[in-house]
Each structure stands twice: as structure tokens, then as C-alpha cells.
Design an enzyme around this catalytic site. Structure first.
Site, PDB file in Angstrom:
ATOM      1  N   GLY A   1      29.311 -20.061  30.027  1.00 39.74           N
ATOM      2  CA  GLY A   1      28.721 -18.989  30.828  1.00 39.74           C
ATOM      3  C   GLY A   1      29.714 -18.155  31.609  1.00 39.74           C
ATOM      4  O   GLY A   1      29.379 -17.643  32.684  1.00 39.74           O
TER       5      GLY A   1
ATOM      6  N   ASN B   1      30.729 -15.209  30.727  1.00 36.69           N
ATOM      7  CA  ASN B   1      30.153 -13.844  30.733  1.00 36.69           C
ATOM      8  C   ASN B   1      29.007 -13.758  31.737  1.00 36.69           C
ATOM      9  O   ASN B   1      28.887 -12.765  32.459  1.00 36.69           O
ATOM     10  CB  ASN B   1      29.670 -13.451  29.335  1.00 36.69           C
TER      11      ASN B   1
ATOM     12  N   MET C   1      24.007 -19.481  21.107  1.00 36.70           N
ATOM     13  CA  MET C   1      24.548 -19.823  19.794  1.00 36.70           C
ATOM     14  C   MET C   1      23.499 -20.089  18.711  1.00 36.70           C
ATOM     15  O   MET C   1      23.840 -20.627  17.658  1.00 36.70           O
ATOM     16  CB  MET C   1      25.483 -21.033  19.922  1.00 36.70           C
TER      17      MET C   1
ATOM     18  N   ILE D   1      20.275 -18.462  16.244  1.00 32.91           N
ATOM     19  CA  ILE D   1      19.692 -17.218  15.760  1.00 32.91           C
ATOM     20  C   ILE D   1      18.238 -17.165  16.217  1.00 32.91           C
ATOM     21  O   ILE D   1      17.480 -18.122  16.021  1.00 32.91           O
ATOM     22  CB  ILE D   1      19.803 -17.142  14.224  1.00 32.91           C
ATOM     23  N   LEU D   2      17.871 -16.065  16.861  1.00 32.52           N
ATOM     24  CA  LEU D   2      16.491 -15.903  17.327  1.00 32.52           C
ATOM     25  C   LEU D   2      15.626 -15.417  16.175  1.00 32.52           C
ATOM     26  O   LEU D   2      16.087 -14.638  15.327  1.00 32.52           O
ATOM     27  CB  LEU D   2      16.436 -14.874  18.458  1.00 32.52           C
TER      28      LEU D   2
ATOM     29  N   HIS E   1      29.633  -9.896  20.944  1.00 27.01           N
ATOM     30  CA  HIS E   1      30.191 -10.606  19.794  1.00 27.01           C
ATOM     31  C   HIS E   1      31.701 -10.351  19.766  1.00 27.01           C
ATOM     32  O   HIS E   1      32.137  -9.198  19.818  1.00 27.01           O
ATOM     33  CB  HIS E   1      29.556 -10.103  18.495  1.00 27.01           C
TER      34      HIS E   1
ATOM     35  N   LEU F   1      22.029 -10.801  11.842  1.00 29.64           N
ATOM     36  CA  LEU F   1      23.036 -11.346  12.763  1.00 29.64           C
ATOM     37  C   LEU F   1      24.214 -10.383  13.002  1.00 29.64           C
ATOM     38  O   LEU F   1      24.808  -9.875  12.049  1.00 29.64           O
ATOM     39  CB  LEU F   1      23.575 -12.668  12.185  1.00 29.64           C
TER      40      LEU F   1
ATOM     41  N   GLU G   1      35.666  -8.847  27.772  1.00 29.16           N
ATOM     42  CA  GLU G   1      34.210  -9.053  27.779  1.00 29.16           C
ATOM     43  C   GLU G   1      33.665  -8.952  29.199  1.00 29.16           C
ATOM     44  O   GLU G   1      32.587  -8.403  29.422  1.00 29.16           O
ATOM     45  CB  GLU G   1      33.865 -10.428  27.189  1.00 29.16           C
TER      46      GLU G   1
HETATM   47  C1  GRF Z   1      31.876 -15.144  24.331  1.00 31.65           C
HETATM   48  O1  GRF Z   1      33.248 -15.050  24.126  1.00 31.65           O
HETATM   49  C2  GRF Z   1      31.102 -14.248  23.409  1.00 31.65           C
HETATM   50  O2  GRF Z   1      31.879 -13.306  22.760  1.00 31.65           O
HETATM   51  C3  GRF Z   1      30.508 -15.168  22.376  1.00 31.65           C
HETATM   52  O3  GRF Z   1      30.388 -16.424  22.989  1.00 31.65           O
HETATM   53  C4  GRF Z   1      31.331 -16.529  24.040  1.00 31.65           C
HETATM   54  C5  GRF Z   1      30.593 -17.095  25.199  1.00 31.65           C
HETATM   55  O4  GRF Z   1      31.423 -17.486  26.231  1.00 31.65           O
HETATM   56  N1  GRF Z   1      29.269 -14.619  21.902  1.00 31.65           N
HETATM   57  P1  GRF Z   1      30.836 -17.779  27.662  1.00 31.65           P
HETATM   58  O5  GRF Z   1      29.757 -18.854  27.510  1.00 31.65           O
HETATM   59  O6  GRF Z   1      30.309 -16.521  28.230  1.00 31.65           O
HETATM   60  O7  GRF Z   1      31.983 -18.335  28.450  1.00 31.65           O
END
Ligand code: GRF
Length: 220
Positions: free
Chosen positions: A17, A19, A95, A97-98, A114, A149, A179
Site C-alpha cells: 500500500g 501508493n 492483484m 482480475i475484477l 500499472h 487487463l 507512481e
Molecule cells: C505498484 O507498483 C503498482 O504499479 C502495481 O502494484 C504495485 C503496488 O505497490 N500495480 P503498493 O502496494 O502500492 O506498494
């Protein structure tokens, strides 16, 4: 005059988490006019749930492993999401797929990040694949989610130049730093009503974007 309603944002995670944390921090700093109304994880031990709780945000595990049938998990997750009545659903390291029914129900209101410059490298192991392919640049993309996807219309990309002798962990670190810049930015553009999805086109300030907004990593 009444103030504009703040965007209700639900975040789906599976892991650490970071992000999510960047989004929480941007909202706490007053840089994002949103309310994070809940964080849902398919893994009850995901550290992101602790980050949510620490920030006083409702943390909701929907344990994938506790369901015998995939359809039952999908339905439980969709129900939890609906309970939050989000204006925007943010996938942040989610992680699984919905199902198309869930995705289509939030068309134009669901984002993913992504770690590649889409349409390059949908799927997993993007860093290793970019290095193996001898790419000159790599990066990360915030896009609207569609049932296929990692293929929905892209809003913004963060691009880094691949260095000589670049390693996978080094590249990952630089891309992930991006990100934490572009995900809050994309959410802010949506909260401000500046970015919308019209059919398959991303519109910025009412005009279709020919290509995603690109932010380049600054040297030093
Ligand atoms: C991110 O780097 C994103 O690009 C990918 O999964 C990672 C998640 O990292 N979809 P975090 O859980 O936000 O640390």
C-alpha cells in the site's frame, strides 16, 4: 454558495500500500479534494490495511481464501464496494482480475496504476521484461479500467530513462517514486472534473487527449 461535494474514493489493495499511502498523504496535506471512504483488501494481512486504519480510514478485508467459489468472492467484494458508494474506485496494487460486471459498473470511475508505459508490457514482471527487451525507457501508467487487463485508456504516464547497467530493483525504485507523484495527480484531475472518459477517449478540460500526459523523471 454551496461547496462542491468531495469525491468519495474507495481504494482496493492486495499488498504493502505505498501508493495508498501517497494518496492518503496528498489528501491529508489538502492537495486532494477527496474523502477516502474505505480500503478493501483481498488479503487480510496486507500492510495497506494497517496504513488505512492508522489514517482513521475504514479498512475492510474480504479474504479471498475464505471463499470456495470465485463467484462468491467476486460478489462479496462487489457488495463491500457498493456499501462504500464510491464516486471513484482506485486500484492500488490490487492483484486480482475484477469481473467484467464490476468493472463495467464503474466505467469511467475506476483507475489502475500499472508499472509500464502501456501499451508496452501489460501483465506481470514488467521491470525484468523491459530490461530484457533492451528498452531505452520504462515507467508507469494510470489508466481507466476496462475488462481487458491493463488495457484501458491511459491518463498519465511517468517515464524514466533506463541507465547503463540498470538493475531491476533500482529501476523499480525510480518508477515507484513516480507512481507516488502521478497517482495523486490523476485522482486530483478527476476530482476537479478536468479528466473524464468519453467513450474510449480520455478528455482533459473537455478535449480528447491524443496521448497520455507524460511526466519525465527529473535528473537529480
Ligand atoms: C505498484 O507498483 C503498482 O504499479 C502495481 O502494484 C504495485 C503496488 O505497490 N500495480 P503498493 O502496494 O502500492 O506498494
Amino acid at each position: 454558495m454551496t461547496a462542491a461535494r468531495r469525491l468519495r474514493v474507495a481504494v482496493l489493495i492486495s499488498g504493502s500500500g505505498t501508493n495508498l499511502q501517497a494518496i492518503i498523504d496528498a489528501a491529508a496535506a489538502g492537495d486532494l479534494e477527496i474523502d477516502i471512504v474505505g480500503v478493501i483488501s483481498d488479503r487480510p494481512k496486507a500492510y495497506g490495511l494497517e496504513r488505512a486504519a492508522n489514517a482513521g480510514i475504514t479498512a475492510m478485508p474480504v479474504d479471498f481464501k475464505s471463499f470456495d467459489k470465485r463467484a462468491d468472492f467476486d460478489a462479496a467484494l462487489a457488495d463491500k464496494l457498493a456499501e462504500l458508494a464510491p464516486d471513484l474506485v482506485v486500484l492500488a496494487g490490487y492483484m486480482r482480475i475484477l469481473p467484467a460486471t464490476t468493472v463495467n459498473g464503474y466505467r469511467g470511475r475506476m483507475l489502475n496504476i500499472h508499472p509500464s508505459l502501456l501499451p508496452d508490457f501489460p501483465g506481470l514482471d514488467t521491470y525484468a521484461r523491459a530490461l530484457a527487451a533492451g528498452k531505452k525507457s520504462h515507467g508507469t501508467t494510470v489508466h481507466f479500467v476496462t475488462p481487458e487487463l491493463d488495457s484501458g485508456p491511459a491518463i498519465i504516464q511517468y517515464r524514466v530513462h533506463i541507465r547503463d547497467q540498470e538493475t531491476e530493483p533500482g529501476l523499480r525504485q525510480r518508477v515507484q517514486a513516480g507512481e507516488y507523484i502521478i497517482y495523486p495527480q490523476a485522482i486530483g484531475l478527476i476530482a476537479a472534473g478536468r479528466v473524464t472518459l468519453d467513450g474510449d477517449s480520455v478528455c482533459l478540460d473537455g478535449k480528447p487527449l491524443e496521448q497520455p500526459i507524460i511526466i519525465d523523471e527529473q535528473p537529480c
